[in-house]
Enzyme design. Structure first.
Site, PDB file in Angstrom:
ATOM      1  N   HIS A 198       6.897   5.670   1.849  1.00 19.51           N
ATOM      2  CA  HIS A 198       7.686   4.516   1.407  1.00 19.51           C
ATOM      3  C   HIS A 198       8.623   4.911   0.268  1.00 19.51           C
ATOM      4  O   HIS A 198       9.781   4.483   0.225  1.00 19.51           O
ATOM      5  CB  HIS A 198       6.759   3.405   0.905  1.00 19.51           C
ATOM      6  N   GLY A 206      11.476   4.301   8.386  1.00 12.98           N
ATOM      7  CA  GLY A 206      10.971   5.657   8.537  1.00 12.98           C
ATOM      8  C   GLY A 206      10.939   6.101   9.996  1.00 12.98           C
ATOM      9  O   GLY A 206      10.622   5.312  10.887  1.00 12.98           O
ATOM     10  N   ALA A 209       0.867  -1.195   0.000  1.00 14.16           N
ATOM     11  CA  ALA A 209       0.000   0.000   0.000  1.00 14.16           C
ATOM     12  C   ALA A 209       0.897   1.236   0.000  1.00 14.16           C
ATOM     13  O   ALA A 209       0.740   2.149   0.805  1.00 14.16           O
ATOM     14  CB  ALA A 209      -0.963  -0.005   1.184  1.00 14.16           C
TER      15      ALA A 209
END
Ligand code: PAJ
Length: 277
Positions: free
Chosen positions: A37, A147, A32
């Protein structure tokens, strides 16, 4: 871009990538894919590394009450995103490749995994640490990119890699946000338009608290004001704390590197965020 769906294909793909003699970077994801990302893949590619990205919705990190089946999946769009972002190999294992029936090993990280998300989601970091250790063993990257959006996860993985002497470096990438400050997340798609309008309060409240703390105001005052701002928007705060960056231990006074961490529920959506303080 190479696509590997079995361990044999992954082995062949990694051998091909290693022949380039540049460093191999891994970006673990659950798909997703959004601009957050993408930033990880770009950072990895811009470092000069050959980039492998894994897409695996990891059942082990979802609690019994969390809806694994609701997790968004769109393989075709994800592969197009990865190609455009400069990824060289996509690793798309199925559940049995990751967790064969005779599998009996999990990894429990204490320390930075103990509080916050660790308390709110029992077993979550066991799932994260275990799947990351497996991915590191399968791909054997020189570096792996995570992240800062999931600050606690970044610290848990960094701690695990240090404690197990795993031969790779963990690289953190700053949080990618919408123009109004909302951190990008695959869960944002579940916000209706009213909730979407309220969601940036989380980040606004954190940034105001950072300014208040920088002026030397007491931590408790800064946290109560932030909590009020968030709750006035109809979000239910689950936790909000000033913590030591690497250990996630709560701080009563500001000692850097510090982080403000928050989780709040907005309708059926659970939002988390954090900023440097
Ligand atoms: P996922 O939620 O797909 O996130 C994959 C990576 O993207 C994580 O490192 C996450 O911190 C990072 N990321 C997500 N949103 C971001 C944003 N707005 N800005 C910057 N980075 C962002 O996190 C997981 O998957 C899983 O727990 C995983 C590590 C893959 C293990 O299953």
């Amino acid at each position: 871009m190479l696509i590997a769906r079995t361990l044999a294909e992954l082995r062949a793909g990694c051998t091909e990538l290693r022949a380039t003699r540049s460093a191999l970077a891994l970006v673990p994801t659950m798909g997703a894919l959004h601009n957050g990302h993408r930033a990880l893949v770009r950072a990895a590619a811009e470092s000069g590394a050959t980039v492998a990205t894994s897409i695996f919705v990891n059942p082990l990190q979802f609690g019994a009450s969390e809806d694994l089946s609701r997790y968004p999946r769109d393989e075709a769009a994800d592969l197009a995103t990865l190609r455009a972002a400069g990824c060289h190999l996509a690793w798309l294992p199925d559940v049995t490749a990751m967790y064969p029936p005779d599998d009996v090993t999990t990894i429990d990280v204490a320390g930075p995994a103990a509080m916050w998300e660790g308390t709110a989601r029992p077993g979550h970091f066991r799932g994260v640490a275990t799947v990351c250790a497996k991915l590191f063993g399968q791909v054997r990257p020189d570096r792996a990119y995570f992240g800062e959006k999931d600050w606690q996860q970044l610290q848990v993985v960094t701690r695990m890699v240090a404690d197990l002497h795993l031969p790779l470096e963990i690289v953190g990438v700053p949080t990618v946000r919408e123009s109004d400050g909302l951190a990008l997340s695959s869960r944002n798609r579940f916000l209706d338009s009213d909730q979407r309008r309220l969601a940036p309060r989380l980040y606004m409240a954190l940034m105001t608290a950072v300014e208040t703390l920088a002026k030397g105001e007491p931590v408790d005052d800064a946290l109560s004001a932030a909590r009020q701002t968030i709750e006035a928007g109809g979000l239910a705060v689950e936790y909000l704390a000033l913590v030591d960056g690497p250990t996630l231990q709560p701080l009563q006074t500001l000692h850097r590197p510090a982080r403000l961490v928050v989780a709040a529920q907005l309708g059926s959506v659970r939002l988390i965020d954090n900023v440097a303080a």
